[in-house]
Design an enzyme around this catalytic site. Structure first.
Site: not given
Ligand code: ZN
Length: 390
Positions: A138, A146, A173, A261, A307
């Site tokens: 990002h 981000g 992602d 993620d 995460y």
């Molecule tokens: Zn991501």
């Protein structure tokens, strides 16, 4: 059945044994990530010394292939001062809630970025390369975005471009690879393909639509995924874009951003893909990648978002095994289970998948029916100007 010896030439680029914790304590990235993945790989005995490369910090001139000198020097100054000044916070989005200040504020992201340049150099010299600390897709030339400070995928691609290679960037992602897409809008020798949660319900809350044509210059293709997209749906969507893009663009090398993620258990993700689905996608990319004369894929892989520390470590250990051509045992070695158990994490401990994270290899592919909206999306993909024109 397991095979701890590598059958492909691959390099894993990582940090020193004593690792510092970035992002402070109250942030989605304040969890063990690369260190845990590396511990897990070592617990499997799945990395030789010759395969490991210590990450180096990117030089300022390398960062400035993409980032502005003002951004680089403001960033360095913040580390030296031990804080971010208000004008720098506003101008560069550094030291905000989203992109917080932490010790070694410049050094840690500059090293994760150096590792992607090293990874590109490994690919150039004939090896597959994996930089799990990279994938900060990002970041902008003069702003953090981000959780991303330096855009290491862009710098890795630029290093490959200096060899004159055409590069296909594929981003799996859960979030749109917007910073990488924007970086190459004017370079017809780089194509960016991103499959991600639809920005109508997910970060970055704009762009990333199939109809968005950075593809006015035919340099990108976006597949916005509905909430809950599961393995069978993802497979159909991926197959609808992957081989057609490869055939059409004819890259010399591939850069894969492999954020975890996109896996169902992720606390910030809203997709329904299994770890096996994640690995199956990576395998397809590996097997169809352009190759060196000796058959080694010209493939640079970075980490990315992710995460859920346990899911992430297991997915990236599996990814490394795949890249280096190893077969991991179905059952986790006790040392690996212990490393995972030691992580302070209980967000989903009541969910049915939780105990499996410590025992068997990975969660299985889900077998569910395909929703009509996915079929519609595939039809629209087939009409995309990049794929549709002869
Ligand atoms: Zn991501």
């Amino acid at each position: 059945m397991s095979n701890p010896q590598p059958t492909r030439n691959a390099t894993y680029i990582g940090g020193p044994k004593s690792r510092r914790k970035a992002y402070g304590s109250n942030h989605p990235l304040a969890i063990p990530r690369v260190s845990l993945a590396t511990d897990l790989i070592e617990a499997y005995g799945a990395m030789t010394e010759a395969e490991f490369m210590l990450a180096r910090k990117a030089a300022d001139f390398e960062l400035e292939w993409f980032h502005t000198p003002e951004y680089v020097s403001a960033f360095k100054r913040a580390e030296a001062l031990g804080r971010v000044s208000n004008p720098v916070r506003q101008r560069h989005q550094l030291g905000t809630l989203e992109n917080p200040y932490f010790p070694q504020f410049f050094t840690i992201p500059a090293t994760a970025t150096g590792a992607s340049i090293q990874a590109a150099e490994e690919v150039i010299r004939g090896r597959i390369a994996f930089n799990p600390a990279g994938g900060m897709h990002h970041a902008r030339p003069d702003q953090a975005h981000g959780f991303c400070y330096f855009n290491d995928p862009v710098l890795g691609i630029l290093r490959l471009r200096r060899e004159g290679w055409r590069v296909l960037y594929v981003d799996i992602d859960a979030h749109h690879g917007d910073g990488v897409e924007a970086a190459f809008v004017h370079d017809p020798e780089v194509f960016t393909l991103s499959l991600h949660m639809d920005s109508r319900y997910a970060y970055p809350f704009q762009g990333g639509q199939l109809s968005d044509t950075a593809s006015a210059g035919n340099t990108s293709l976006n597949v916005p995924l509905p909430k809950g997209t599961h393995d069978a749906e993802y497979r159909l969507l991926f197959d609808a874009v992957w081989q057609p893009v490869l055939d059409k663009f004819q890259p010399d090398a591939i850069v894969l951003q492999a954020g975890t993620d996109m896996i169902f258990a992720d606390p910030l993700g809203k997709l329904g893909i299994s770890t096996q689905g994640f690995l199956a996608t990576a395998q397809t990319i590996l097997e169809t990648c352009p190759q060196h004369a000796d058959g080694t894929p010209r493939l640079l892989v970075t980490g990315g978002g992710g995460y859920h520390p346990l899911v992430l470590a297991r997915a990236w250990a599996g990814l490394w095994a795949l890249l280096s051509g190893r077969e991991l045992p179905e059952t986790l070695p006790p040392v690996a289970t212990a490393a995972l158990r030691a992580v302070d994490w209980d967000m989903d401990e009541d969910e049915p998948h939780f105990e499996q994270l410590f025992s068997s290899r990975v969660d299985a592919l889900t077998d569910m029916s395909v929703r009509p909206e996915i079929a519609d999306l595939i039809l629209s993909i087939q009409q995309h100007p990049f794929l549709h024109t002869p």
